[in-house]
Design a protein around this motif. Sequence first.
Motif, short mmCIF file in Angstrom:
data_model
loop_
_atom_site.label_atom_id
_atom_site.label_comp_id
_atom_site.label_asym_id
_atom_site.label_seq_id
_atom_site.Cartn_x
_atom_site.Cartn_y
_atom_site.Cartn_z
N GLU A 126 0.90 -1.47 0.23
CA GLU A 126 0.00 0.23 0.09
C GLU A 126 0.76 1.55 0.47
OE1 GLU A 126 -3.43 2.23 2.75
OE2 GLU A 126 -3.56 -0.16 3.25
N ASP A 127 2.03 1.16 0.90
CA ASP A 127 3.10 2.10 1.04
C ASP A 127 3.98 2.67 -0.71
OD1 ASP A 127 2.82 2.83 3.67
OD2 ASP A 127 3.73 1.85 4.72
N TYR A 128 3.94 1.71 -0.96
CA TYR A 128 4.65 2.14 -2.40
C TYR A 128 3.78 2.52 -3.64
CZ TYR A 128 7.20 0.81 -6.38
OH TYR A 128 8.36 0.31 -7.50
N CYS A 151 -6.85 1.56 -3.00
CA CYS A 151 -8.35 0.51 -2.30
C CYS A 151 -7.86 -0.15 -2.81
CB CYS A 151 -9.65 1.32 -1.44
SG CYS A 151 -10.47 0.21 -0.74
N LYS A 152 -9.15 0.02 -4.78
CA LYS A 152 -9.18 -0.81 -5.36
C LYS A 152 -7.68 -2.15 -5.82
CE LYS A 152 -12.67 1.26 -7.56
NZ LYS A 152 -13.98 0.12 -6.78
N ARG A 153 -6.10 -1.03 -5.88
CA ARG A 153 -5.30 -1.77 -5.55
C ARG A 153 -5.22 -3.07 -5.14
NH1 ARG A 153 0.13 0.51 -9.14
NH2 ARG A 153 -1.78 0.54 -10.65
N MET A 154 -5.36 -2.91 -3.18
CA MET A 154 -5.33 -4.07 -2.66
C MET A 154 -6.05 -4.67 -3.29
SD MET A 154 -2.34 -2.44 -1.20
CE MET A 154 -2.12 -1.35 -2.98
N GLU A 155 -6.83 -4.66 -3.23
CA GLU A 155 -7.94 -5.52 -3.42
C GLU A 155 -8.46 -6.66 -4.43
OE1 GLU A 155 -11.69 -4.43 -4.39
OE2 GLU A 155 -12.30 -3.24 -1.96
N ARG A 156 -6.82 -6.19 -5.39
CA ARG A 156 -6.83 -6.31 -6.87
C ARG A 156 -5.87 -7.53 -6.07
NH1 ARG A 156 -2.72 -4.25 -10.99
NH2 ARG A 156 -2.22 -5.88 -12.44
N ARG A 157 -5.06 -7.98 -5.39
CA ARG A 157 -3.82 -8.39 -5.05
C ARG A 157 -4.60 -9.85 -4.60
NH1 ARG A 157 0.34 -6.25 -0.69
NH2 ARG A 157 -1.44 -6.36 0.44
N THR A 159 10.77 1.09 0.32
CA THR A 159 11.41 0.08 -0.76
C THR A 159 11.79 -0.97 0.43
OG1 THR A 159 12.04 2.07 -1.82
CG2 THR A 159 12.72 0.30 -2.59
N ARG A 160 12.11 -1.36 1.13
CA ARG A 160 12.57 -2.08 1.77
C ARG A 160 11.28 -2.92 2.45
NH1 ARG A 160 16.64 1.49 4.53
NH2 ARG A 160 15.02 1.57 6.60
N ASN A 161 10.23 -2.60 2.52
CA ASN A 161 8.62 -3.11 2.72
C ASN A 161 8.11 -3.78 1.82
OD1 ASN A 161 9.18 -2.80 5.52
ND2 ASN A 161 8.06 -0.65 5.78
N GLN A 162 8.94 -3.38 0.63
CA GLN A 162 8.21 -3.22 -0.94
C GLN A 162 8.94 -4.63 -0.93
OE1 GLN A 162 5.66 -2.54 -3.18
NE2 GLN A 162 6.62 -4.63 -3.95
N LEU A 163 10.29 -4.90 -0.57
CA LEU A 163 11.08 -5.82 -1.38
C LEU A 163 10.75 -7.44 -0.72
CD1 LEU A 163 14.61 -4.26 -2.77
CD2 LEU A 163 12.81 -4.88 -4.60
#
Length: 265
Positions: A114-116, A134-140, A170-174
Amino acid sequence: MSDNRARIFFGSELRRMREQGGLTGKQLADALGCTPQWISTMESGRKVSEQSAHDLDTYFKTDGIFHRLWKLASEIEIDPVLPPGFAEYSTREKRADSIHVYNALLISGLFQTEDYARSVFRDVDQAAADNFICKRMERREILFKENAPRVWLTLDESALHRVIGDREITRNQLTYLLECGRRPNILLNIVPWNAGYHAGLAGSFTILGFNDGTNIAYTESAGEGMLFENPVRVTSYVVRYELLKAYALPVEESRALISRVLESL
């Protein structure tokens, strides 16, 4: 922003109910704990907020009308953000049995935290960004559902090194990317910098496969989304994916590379 009809209607309804109640803008502002300027901004249809919508529903006892109008206005704001073709693509994505993704510049939206994602859309209208994210998170969720599709994610190494938001984000994303890569339905490969020129440098794209044997391809460029169903065009993307995969590191080496980049941040 003035062409959002739901937001304009929100403003006209607010003005109508305020005048019907015999209130000045200042009186309503005092009752809500905001400024008269904010009341004027909402009534003009320039901007509204979710909290103000709740406050107006409570004050005028309108049973959620203002909040529903705010939600509709937020959904309408998403339209300019989404590239043409993406709405149809996202519908097809939910039904896909296999997904092949290549990203050259950023982590794929399907794998973003979400933060990324919020950092990517930092210049988008706040209400629209919130709804879109929100929709992107649901898409996952398609990655983790029962009978989840088989997903092959291939990234150019540059997408790992690019700091989006800040180093912690970025660290959390990776870290999240590594977690996804451990799932049995997800195969993660990285094309290293030293691969030189490869077929993926022409741009990012996705191929969706279905159980009837058909495929479709989707790509974005300069804010324009294109969905391809013509077998000849789709096959060209399938070939491109196979060509660039020849330059990608094996799964374990790809995970090791992501871990090294993560440690360096």
